[in-house]
Design an enzyme around this catalytic site. Structure first.
Site, PDB file in Angstrom:
ATOM      1  N   HIS A  14       0.827  -8.287   4.302  1.00 32.37           N
ATOM      2  CA  HIS A  14       1.857  -7.636   3.468  1.00 32.37           C
ATOM      3  C   HIS A  14       3.032  -8.599   3.328  1.00 32.37           C
ATOM      4  O   HIS A  14       3.463  -9.192   4.310  1.00 32.37           O
ATOM      5  CB  HIS A  14       2.306  -6.328   4.125  1.00 32.37           C
ATOM      6  CG  HIS A  14       3.131  -5.461   3.229  1.00 32.37           C
ATOM      7  ND1 HIS A  14       4.420  -5.771   2.888  1.00 32.37           N
ATOM      8  CD2 HIS A  14       2.852  -4.299   2.598  1.00 32.37           C
ATOM      9  CE1 HIS A  14       4.896  -4.832   2.082  1.00 32.37           C
ATOM     10  NE2 HIS A  14       3.964  -3.935   1.890  1.00 32.37           N
TER      11      HIS A  14
ATOM     12  N   HIS B 202      -3.314  -4.486   6.589  1.00 37.87           N
ATOM     13  CA  HIS B 202      -4.418  -3.559   6.280  1.00 37.87           C
ATOM     14  C   HIS B 202      -5.739  -4.289   6.432  1.00 37.87           C
ATOM     15  O   HIS B 202      -5.852  -5.462   6.075  1.00 37.87           O
ATOM     16  CB  HIS B 202      -4.271  -3.058   4.837  1.00 37.87           C
ATOM     17  CG  HIS B 202      -5.172  -1.906   4.506  1.00 37.87           C
ATOM     18  ND1 HIS B 202      -4.815  -0.588   4.728  1.00 37.87           N
ATOM     19  CD2 HIS B 202      -6.417  -1.866   3.996  1.00 37.87           C
ATOM     20  CE1 HIS B 202      -5.791   0.206   4.348  1.00 37.87           C
ATOM     21  NE2 HIS B 202      -6.787  -0.549   3.902  1.00 37.87           N
TER      22      HIS B 202
HETATM   23  P1  FAD Z   1      -5.045   6.155  10.666  1.00 34.73           P
HETATM   24  O1  FAD Z   1      -3.977   6.933  10.036  1.00 34.73           O
HETATM   25  O2  FAD Z   1      -4.703   4.852  11.253  1.00 34.73           O
HETATM   26  O3  FAD Z   1      -5.707   7.102  11.757  1.00 34.73           O
HETATM   27  C1  FAD Z   1      -6.747   6.667  12.587  1.00 34.73           C
HETATM   28  C2  FAD Z   1      -6.569   7.313  13.940  1.00 34.73           C
HETATM   29  O4  FAD Z   1      -7.738   7.124  14.730  1.00 34.73           O
HETATM   30  C3  FAD Z   1      -5.428   6.673  14.729  1.00 34.73           C
HETATM   31  O5  FAD Z   1      -4.530   7.678  15.137  1.00 34.73           O
HETATM   32  C4  FAD Z   1      -6.122   6.009  15.908  1.00 34.73           C
HETATM   33  O6  FAD Z   1      -5.331   5.979  17.076  1.00 34.73           O
HETATM   34  C5  FAD Z   1      -7.344   6.903  16.076  1.00 34.73           C
HETATM   35  N1  FAD Z   1      -8.444   6.281  16.802  1.00 34.73           N
HETATM   36  C6  FAD Z   1      -8.888   5.005  16.728  1.00 34.73           C
HETATM   37  N2  FAD Z   1      -9.955   4.822  17.524  1.00 34.73           N
HETATM   38  C7  FAD Z   1     -10.201   6.022  18.126  1.00 34.73           C
HETATM   39  C8  FAD Z   1     -11.155   6.464  19.077  1.00 34.73           C
HETATM   40  N3  FAD Z   1     -12.086   5.642  19.570  1.00 34.73           N
HETATM   41  N4  FAD Z   1     -11.113   7.754  19.495  1.00 34.73           N
HETATM   42  C9  FAD Z   1     -10.163   8.613  19.004  1.00 34.73           C
HETATM   43  N5  FAD Z   1      -9.211   8.227  18.119  1.00 34.73           N
HETATM   44  C10 FAD Z   1      -9.238   6.958  17.673  1.00 34.73           C
HETATM   45  N6  FAD Z   1      -0.775   3.177   2.321  1.00 34.73           N
HETATM   46  C11 FAD Z   1      -0.425   3.757   1.150  1.00 34.73           C
HETATM   47  O7  FAD Z   1      -1.272   4.145   0.364  1.00 34.73           O
HETATM   48  N7  FAD Z   1       0.892   3.948   0.866  1.00 34.73           N
HETATM   49  C12 FAD Z   1       1.878   3.529   1.687  1.00 34.73           C
HETATM   50  O8  FAD Z   1       3.032   3.740   1.400  1.00 34.73           O
HETATM   51  C13 FAD Z   1       1.525   2.882   2.902  1.00 34.73           C
HETATM   52  N8  FAD Z   1       2.478   2.416   3.749  1.00 34.73           N
HETATM   53  C14 FAD Z   1       2.095   1.885   4.948  1.00 34.73           C
HETATM   54  C15 FAD Z   1       3.073   1.472   5.865  1.00 34.73           C
HETATM   55  C16 FAD Z   1       2.693   0.981   7.101  1.00 34.73           C
HETATM   56  C17 FAD Z   1       3.750   0.517   8.067  1.00 34.73           C
HETATM   57  C18 FAD Z   1       1.321   0.896   7.453  1.00 34.73           C
HETATM   58  C19 FAD Z   1       0.902   0.379   8.790  1.00 34.73           C
HETATM   59  C20 FAD Z   1       0.362   1.294   6.548  1.00 34.73           C
HETATM   60  C21 FAD Z   1       0.729   1.784   5.303  1.00 34.73           C
HETATM   61  N9  FAD Z   1      -0.232   2.194   4.378  1.00 34.73           N
HETATM   62  C22 FAD Z   1       0.149   2.756   3.204  1.00 34.73           C
HETATM   63  C23 FAD Z   1      -1.645   2.170   4.741  1.00 34.73           C
HETATM   64  C24 FAD Z   1      -2.092   3.559   5.167  1.00 34.73           C
HETATM   65  O9  FAD Z   1      -1.067   4.169   5.890  1.00 34.73           O
HETATM   66  C25 FAD Z   1      -3.354   3.520   6.035  1.00 34.73           C
HETATM   67  O10 FAD Z   1      -4.319   2.676   5.502  1.00 34.73           O
HETATM   68  C26 FAD Z   1      -3.949   4.917   6.118  1.00 34.73           C
HETATM   69  O11 FAD Z   1      -2.955   5.830   6.459  1.00 34.73           O
HETATM   70  C27 FAD Z   1      -5.063   4.967   7.135  1.00 34.73           C
HETATM   71  O12 FAD Z   1      -5.355   6.318   7.385  1.00 34.73           O
HETATM   72  P2  FAD Z   1      -6.557   6.702   8.317  1.00 34.73           P
HETATM   73  O13 FAD Z   1      -6.492   8.147   8.517  1.00 34.73           O
HETATM   74  O14 FAD Z   1      -7.806   6.134   7.772  1.00 34.73           O
HETATM   75  O15 FAD Z   1      -6.262   5.919   9.666  1.00 34.73           O
END
Ligand code: FAD
Length: 598
Positions: A391, A531
């Site tokens: 980023h 990402h």
């Molecule tokens: P996550 O929200 O990361 O959730 C995955 C969860 O699984 C985590 O809580 C993790 O701890 C848990 N986990 C992992 N392994 C295990 C296991 N073995 N057992 C149990 N739990 C486990 N995207 C946008 O579209 N717009 C934005 O404005 C944006 N801003 C961002 C800002 C930041 C600072 C960051 C870091 C990312 C941003 N993104 C944005 C990207 C986006 O937030 C993420 O790609 C998306 O939220 C991922 O969602 P998810 O549910 O797939 O994973």
């Protein structure tokens, strides 16, 4: 509880009490194992733990008792005088025990990402904290573990970020019994950090503002942004179901009324709460409330260590390592993997891209990628693993991401010579490459008062000490250490482009605001790991695809744990769309699969 189970439970509690008293001395309330205030007030074991002294993995009773004595987050936040208020932060209303410990030194959870000089009152003993290091040395290859008990449910969801919550709520509403497991002490994942917004094409909010958008354009721009390496079928689903995704969020109680533009997109497609508030904390609050309302079984401190299968191509459940309860098995009719990406895992990132090993990561500490390797062990195909997004704008030497919407709202990118050097709204890979091509490998975001007022997140960056301010462009240049005449000329040329609605220098398409006074602002920024585009291969039904190209029965995945949606470069705002669109598909298909099986 039957008499049969009460008696052993009582015996166990009594044994634990005796063991605890023996270990802590005769009067446990005076034990050195307790922190100062608790010790001073002669708090007993039962005051915190309840009579049974048993602690579940989510530490439910403990946290209830903390709040019973100390009040809720709102009460505590009201008492905080410091500017940084841990009880009113973007992490929301979480477990007290995520930061406060009874028997070991406390640690502010915020400081896994920040470095606030925050002293927790009643820090605890001087003993070394036994907190787990969340960033693992290597994700794959956990040893087989023995389960101490077996539970059953319809659907197990791995990871309580956005995708996990959406999948759980959807599966629950379609009639399935769901257990949502999160390895960290708090839910939210990277989703809770999302600052910008969610992309969606042809929504009622765009139409209300008289804006024309088309999912076909979203497909084109997403493919172009991903360098045409995306799975086009997944992209079509993402785009054509994006407006529904926003409606779904609104139906849960979310506010998606504000619009802004993200890089690589020709219209205002990024939806966020009014005033530009960060989208992630808002959505996670809404998800937590919806899960609680539905009594969905959400467990924190519960790490999935194995995805179980019957050896004949069907997933049958998971093995979990609970913080307190040890290793146990959950038999499930369907498993949904929503465990997120791995941009916080130095070793894993370094194994794919050695040049990124030492860069800062914007991710939460639990973004370590096990979800991908657990899936691979259960037969899944992994794709595009080496595609890691940098980023362009992390705040200087911090782990704080300065949202793309700051540029979208009107900020320009300026180098150390005080000059613009790139179209601020190009894709992230190109903007990052342009910054890294500067001799200092860093740059500045420069913005005026109207941009600050349009985006409430900028006040957050001011509070975090990331922003320099001055009453004139020349004074700002002095603070930034760049030539004043060059910066003054840059700002004047940009403001002319704003008037003319045309940017002859860098062809920026959207110039919503000038860089205007009375105050001018600058944020020093550097690119950082953000990402991971690769992961588990899925089809348009969110089914996990095996190495032989067939779907694995009973196995679904959504969000950052998957690969294919974003190709080789993700567009800002498309990840949250991914979590909602594919989280819904995974939840709904898992529930219908179970119904068919019955
Ligand atoms: P996550 O929200 O990361 O959730 C995955 C969860 O699984 C985590 O809580 C993790 O701890 C848990 N986990 C992992 N392994 C295990 C296991 N073995 N057992 C149990 N739990 C486990 N995207 C946008 O579209 N717009 C934005 O404005 C944006 N801003 C961002 C800002 C930041 C600072 C960051 C870091 C990312 C941003 N993104 C944005 C990207 C986006 O937030 C993420 O790609 C998306 O939220 C991922 O969602 P998810 O549910 O797939 O994973």
């Amino acid at each position: 509880m039957t008499r049969k189970t009460i008696v052993p439970a009582l015996l166990l509690s009594a044994a634990l009490l005796i063991a605890a008293s023996a270990a802590w001395g005769e009067d446990s309330s005076k034990s050195s194992f307790l922190s100062g205030v608790h010790k001073k007030n002669q708090v007993t074991c039962a005051d915190c733990h309840g009579k049974s002294l048993t602690v579940d993995d989510s530490e439910t009773a403990l946290n209830k008792n903390c709040k019973g004595c100390h009040g809720g987050f709102a009460d505590l936040a009201a008492k905080t005088k410091e500017h940084i208020n841990p009880h009113n932060s973007h992490l929301g209303d979480t477990n007290c025990t995520a930061c406060h410990k009874g028997h070991v030194a406390s640690k502010a959870y915020c400081n896994y990402c920040h470095s606030f000089a925050m002293k927790i009152p009643a820090m605890g003993t001087e003993k070394e904290s036994t907190d787990k290091k969340w960033v693992q040395e290597s994700a794959p290859g956990k040893k087989d573990l023995k389960s101490n008990r077996v539970e059953s449910t319809d659907v197990v969801v791995i990871g309580a970020g956005g995708s996990g919550y959406v999948a759980s709520i959807t599966a629950h509403d379609a009639g399935a019994k769901v257990i949502l497991l999160e390895k960290m002490p708090i839910t939210g994942g990277n989703s809770m950090l999302a600052a910008g917004g969610i992309n969606a094409a042809r929504t009622r909010y765009q139409e209300r503002l008289g804006m024309h958008d088309d999912p076909a354009e979203m497909v084109k721009e997403t493919m172009k942004g991903g360098r045409d390496k995306n799975d086009p079928e997944l992209v079509k689903v993402l785009a054509y179901k994006s407006a529904d995704a926003v409606d779904f969020l609104v139906s849960l109680g979310a506010d998606m009324t504000d619009l802004v533009r993200s890089g690589g997109v020709a219209v205002d497609r990024t939806h966020r709460p009014v005033g530009g508030a960060a989208v992630g904390p808002h959505l996670i609050k809404v998800y937590r409330e919806n899960a609680a309302k539905r009594n969905i079984d959400v467990r924190v401190n519960s790490e999935v260590v194995q995805i179980l299968s019957d050896g004949k191509g069907r997933v049958t459940g998971v093995q979990v390592k609970g913080k307190h309860s040890g290793v146990y098995t959950i038999n499930a009719k369907a498993v949904i993997d929503t465990a997120g990406g791995f941009a916080a895992n130095n070793e894993l990132v370094g194994s794919y891209k050695p040049q990124f090993r030492e860069t800062a990561s914007s991710n939460q500490p639990g973004a370590t990628g096990e979800g991908m390797f657990l899936a691979e062990k259960a037969g899944a195909k992994l794709i595009d693993m080496e595609q890691i997004q940098i980023h362009p704008t992390m705040g200087g030497d911090t782990k704080v991401l300065v949202s793309e919407t700051v540029r979208g709202s009107g900020a320009i990118l300026v180098n150390h010579a005080g000059k613009r050097f790139v179209n601020e709204l190009t894709t992230r890979d190109k903007a990052s490459a342009a910054i890294l091509a500067q001799p200092e490998k860093s740059a500045f975001l420069v913005l005026g008062e109207s941009t600050r007022k349009s985006n409430v997140q900028i006040d957050g960056y001011i509070a975090l000490g990331l922003v320099q301010q001055a009453d004139s462009v020349a004074a700002l240049a002095a603070k930034m250490g760049v030539p004043a005449d060059a910066l003054t000329a840059t700002v004047a040329a940009y403001n002319k482009a704003f008037e003319a609605k045309k940017d002859p220098e860098f062809q920026r398409q959207d110039i919503p605001r000038p860089v205007d006074g009375p105050k001018y602002y600058a944020i020093w920024v550097k690119p950082g790991r953000h990402h991971t585009m690769g992961g588990v291969k899925i089809n348009t039904e969110a089914q996990v695809i095996a190495k032989d190209g067939n779907p694995i029965t009973g196995f679904y995945a959504a969000g950052e744990v998957t690969g294919g949606v974003h190709g080789w470069n993700r567009l800002g705002g498309n990840a949250i769309t991914d979590t909602v669109v594919f989280g819904r598909i995974a939840g709904s298909n898992a529930a219908s699969f179970i119904k068919k099986e019955k």
